[in-house]
Design an enzyme around this catalytic site. Structure first.
Site, PDB file in Angstrom:
ATOM      1  N   LYS A  61     -53.815 -25.646  12.010  1.00 31.92           N
ATOM      2  CA  LYS A  61     -52.800 -26.160  12.950  1.00 31.92           C
ATOM      3  C   LYS A  61     -51.854 -27.073  12.214  1.00 31.92           C
ATOM      4  O   LYS A  61     -52.291 -27.964  11.488  1.00 31.92           O
ATOM      5  CB  LYS A  61     -53.496 -26.947  14.077  1.00 31.92           C
ATOM      6  CG  LYS A  61     -52.521 -27.447  15.128  1.00 31.92           C
ATOM      7  CD  LYS A  61     -52.217 -26.380  16.147  1.00 31.92           C
ATOM      8  CE  LYS A  61     -51.023 -26.694  17.028  1.00 31.92           C
ATOM      9  NZ  LYS A  61     -49.707 -26.388  16.387  1.00 31.92           N
ATOM     10  N   LYS A  64     -56.204 -35.354  10.601  1.00 30.54           N
ATOM     11  CA  LYS A  64     -55.645 -35.757  11.901  1.00 30.54           C
ATOM     12  C   LYS A  64     -56.356 -35.016  13.034  1.00 30.54           C
ATOM     13  O   LYS A  64     -56.774 -35.621  14.025  1.00 30.54           O
ATOM     14  CB  LYS A  64     -54.149 -35.424  11.910  1.00 30.54           C
ATOM     15  CG  LYS A  64     -53.350 -36.110  12.977  1.00 30.54           C
ATOM     16  CD  LYS A  64     -51.903 -35.607  12.977  1.00 30.54           C
ATOM     17  CE  LYS A  64     -51.154 -35.911  11.699  1.00 30.54           C
ATOM     18  NZ  LYS A  64     -49.719 -35.548  11.790  1.00 30.54           N
ATOM     19  N   LYS A 119     -49.973 -26.399   7.373  1.00 24.28           N
ATOM     20  CA  LYS A 119     -48.570 -26.847   7.402  1.00 24.28           C
ATOM     21  C   LYS A 119     -47.703 -25.773   6.771  1.00 24.28           C
ATOM     22  O   LYS A 119     -48.181 -24.974   5.964  1.00 24.28           O
ATOM     23  CB  LYS A 119     -48.413 -28.139   6.592  1.00 24.28           C
ATOM     24  CG  LYS A 119     -47.186 -28.931   6.956  1.00 24.28           C
ATOM     25  CD  LYS A 119     -47.450 -29.746   8.196  1.00 24.28           C
ATOM     26  CE  LYS A 119     -46.315 -30.651   8.561  1.00 24.28           C
ATOM     27  NZ  LYS A 119     -46.772 -31.699   9.486  1.00 24.28           N
ATOM     28  N   THR A 135     -45.244 -37.273  20.172  1.00 25.94           N
ATOM     29  CA  THR A 135     -45.557 -38.074  18.979  1.00 25.94           C
ATOM     30  C   THR A 135     -45.273 -39.544  19.279  1.00 25.94           C
ATOM     31  O   THR A 135     -46.091 -40.424  18.994  1.00 25.94           O
ATOM     32  CB  THR A 135     -44.713 -37.589  17.776  1.00 25.94           C
ATOM     33  OG1 THR A 135     -44.943 -36.190  17.624  1.00 25.94           O
ATOM     34  CG2 THR A 135     -45.098 -38.306  16.498  1.00 25.94           C
ATOM     35  N   ASN A 153     -36.525 -37.178  16.144  1.00 27.40           N
ATOM     36  CA  ASN A 153     -37.249 -36.971  17.395  1.00 27.40           C
ATOM     37  C   ASN A 153     -38.250 -38.088  17.649  1.00 27.40           C
ATOM     38  O   ASN A 153     -38.275 -38.709  18.716  1.00 27.40           O
ATOM     39  CB  ASN A 153     -37.931 -35.597  17.348  1.00 27.40           C
ATOM     40  CG  ASN A 153     -38.788 -35.332  18.559  1.00 27.40           C
ATOM     41  OD1 ASN A 153     -38.444 -35.748  19.668  1.00 27.40           O
ATOM     42  ND2 ASN A 153     -39.908 -34.670  18.364  1.00 27.40           N
ATOM     43  N   SER A 167     -49.822 -30.502  21.396  1.00 29.92           N
ATOM     44  CA  SER A 167     -49.801 -29.103  20.941  1.00 29.92           C
ATOM     45  C   SER A 167     -51.105 -28.412  21.339  1.00 29.92           C
ATOM     46  O   SER A 167     -51.112 -27.254  21.762  1.00 29.92           O
ATOM     47  CB  SER A 167     -49.657 -29.031  19.418  1.00 29.92           C
ATOM     48  OG  SER A 167     -48.310 -29.116  19.047  1.00 29.92           O
TER      49      SER A 167
HETATM   50  N1  GLU Z   1     -45.670 -31.760  12.874  1.00 28.59           N
HETATM   51  C1  GLU Z   1     -46.495 -32.581  13.718  1.00 28.59           C
HETATM   52  C2  GLU Z   1     -47.475 -33.374  12.878  1.00 28.59           C
HETATM   53  O1  GLU Z   1     -47.268 -33.601  11.716  1.00 28.59           O
HETATM   54  C3  GLU Z   1     -47.137 -31.792  14.833  1.00 28.59           C
HETATM   55  C4  GLU Z   1     -48.099 -30.730  14.413  1.00 28.59           C
HETATM   56  C5  GLU Z   1     -48.562 -29.836  15.547  1.00 28.59           C
HETATM   57  O2  GLU Z   1     -48.228 -30.086  16.679  1.00 28.59           O
HETATM   58  O3  GLU Z   1     -49.280 -28.887  15.222  1.00 28.59           O
HETATM   59  O4  GLU Z   1     -48.445 -33.878  13.370  1.00 28.59           O
END
Ligand code: GLU
Length: 433
Positions: free
Chosen positions: A73, A97, A109, A193, A224, A361
């Protein structure tokens, strides 16, 4: 804004955080060895027909760092500095995370090396669809799930989900999160976030006997996450005295009206401390400052909400804030951690503070799978429950072992990752004599 030139060291710098946490966890050597390396790293070339008829080839990446606790994810970043090393580090952070928040996901990622501001909307759409064509075999609702990150948004996520569905010849909503509401997005995902970071701040500040009205804040980055956290804090009565974007910042000791700054920035793309747009409204007394000056302001809370490696060994000693809440991923380098820890600064780490995005998410993925959509209140209430619970647990671990909040967050995540990795077994039938 600074960006580290030597990106080759990003992943090794990220994994130093792991090393620091290892002595506080009971985790097998096998699990540690596996966590040192990304599981899959895919590099792709994406040919895109530009509006003028030329063909331009872009470099893209998708890294699945770990997927024992669930499918990979993580977001997709569009930025001129994107490299494989950066994407691997970001996938590493996602792994911890997701474990920290106890989401049933591993970490992944993606990214494309591009300045999206130089592309037309149609070129951006072709690039986004081309990226999915290139990585389609490596993603899926139970394999690896995409989301927005720096310079990508709901529109881009909608194109990506649609392209994947075209390839699969069926609607595949759950392969991408952060989509427009009309295409199966979740309420509250766009500001998740910032909302998550706000919940962490509100949970933690009473431990230091701080109240909003006597707390000054500086926010680096007005994208954002940065603009939304500045707005939430200002609304709650905090004194947001400085904000910045990649060009520089503004500072007003009496506090900024964030709603007006945002309105002005959205209209003019410029940062200016205006209270409103008509003639009777005046421009607030403010100074223009550089990003380096913002990071060194004498405020209570500093919120880096831009890119990684903004506070390093070169400027760490200049930081005067007592509390840092990392809304960006990796804004403080590991050697700056040491400088700040020795100054007694409390650093609330990225893998906790900015986890609201991936948590919603997860909610979106659940809603897509079940076909049952939640109200904004339901989303926010569940987000609050999760963020508070894991923030408190991280705090308790840091108190129990007298360690930094960052190390505590890694300990907490590692405990979950370690048991999952060990539960899976070795698969190689090797018996030590
Ligand atoms: N890009 C965001 C992060 O770094 C969200 C990642 C997601 O929702 O999968 O946490």
């Amino acid at each position: 804004m600074q960006h580290q030139d030597d990106t080759a060291s990003l992943l090794s710098d990220a994994s130093k955080r792991l090393d620091r946490a290892l002595k506080y966890v009971n985790i097998s050597e096998d699990a540690i060895a596996r966590l040192q390396h990304p599981k899959t790293s895919l590099s792709v070339s994406i040919p895109v027909r530009m509006d003028d008829g030329r063909l331009k080839v872009f470099s893209g990446y998708r890294v699945r760092y770990e997927d024992t606790r669930g499918a990979g994810k993580g977001g997709v970043r569009y930025h001129p500095h994107v490299s494989l090393d950066e994407v691997q580090s970001l996938a590493f952070w996602m792994t911890f995370k997701c474990a920290l928040l106890d989401l049933p996901f591993g970490g992944a990622k993606g990214g494309i090396t591009v300045n999206p501001k130089e592309l037309s909307k149609a070129e951006l759409e072709r690039l986004s669809r081309g990226y999915i064509d290139a990585i389609a075999d490596a993603i899926g609702i139970d394999v690896d799930i995409l989301a927005p990150d720096v310079y990508t948004n709901a529109t881009v996520m909608g194109w990506m989900m649609d392209q994947y569905s075209i390839i699969q010849r069926k609607l595949c909503r759950g392969v991408v999160t952060g989509k427009p509401l009309e295409l199966g997005g979740s309420k509250g995902r766009d500001t998740a976030t910032a909302t998550g970071a706000f919940i962490v701040i509100q949970t933690m500040l009473p431990k230091f006997k701080l109240t909003p009205s006597e707390t000054t804040v500086a926010v680096q980055g007005f994208g954002n996450a940065g603009s939304a956290i500045a707005a939430l804090l200002a609304q709650a009565g905090y004194k947001v005295v400085a904000v910045s974007d990649s060009q520089g910042g503004i500072y007003a000791p009496q506090g900024l009206d964030i709603a007006s700054v945002k309105e002005h920035k959205d209209q003019s793309r410029e940062m200016k401390a205006v209270y409103c747009q008509d003639t009777v409204c005046s421009i607030v007394e403010h100074q223009t400052i550089t990003n380096q000056e913002l990071l060194a302001l004498d405020v209570d809370i500093l919120i880096p909400a831009a890119l990684e490696n903004q506070i390093t060994k070169d400027n760490g000693a200049n930081v005067k804030a007592k509390y840092i809440f990392e809304v960006a991923n990796g804004p403080v380098s590991s050697d700056a951690d040491e400088i700040l820890n020795s100054k007694g600064v409390y650093i609330f780490p990225d893998i906790l503070v900015n986890a609201g995005g991936v948590t919603v998410s997860y909610f979106e993925w659940v809603q897509n799978r079940s076909g049952w959509y939640w109200t904004l209140e339901e989303v926010n209430q569940r987000l609050k429950m999760k963020m508070r619970q894991e923030a408190e647990e991280t705090w308790n671990i840091s108190q129990e072992f007298s360690i930094s909040l960052r190390t505590a967050a890694y300990v907490h995540a590692l405990n979950r990752l370690g048991t999952a990795l060990d539960a899976k077994g070795t698969r190689n039938y090797f018996v030590k004599s």
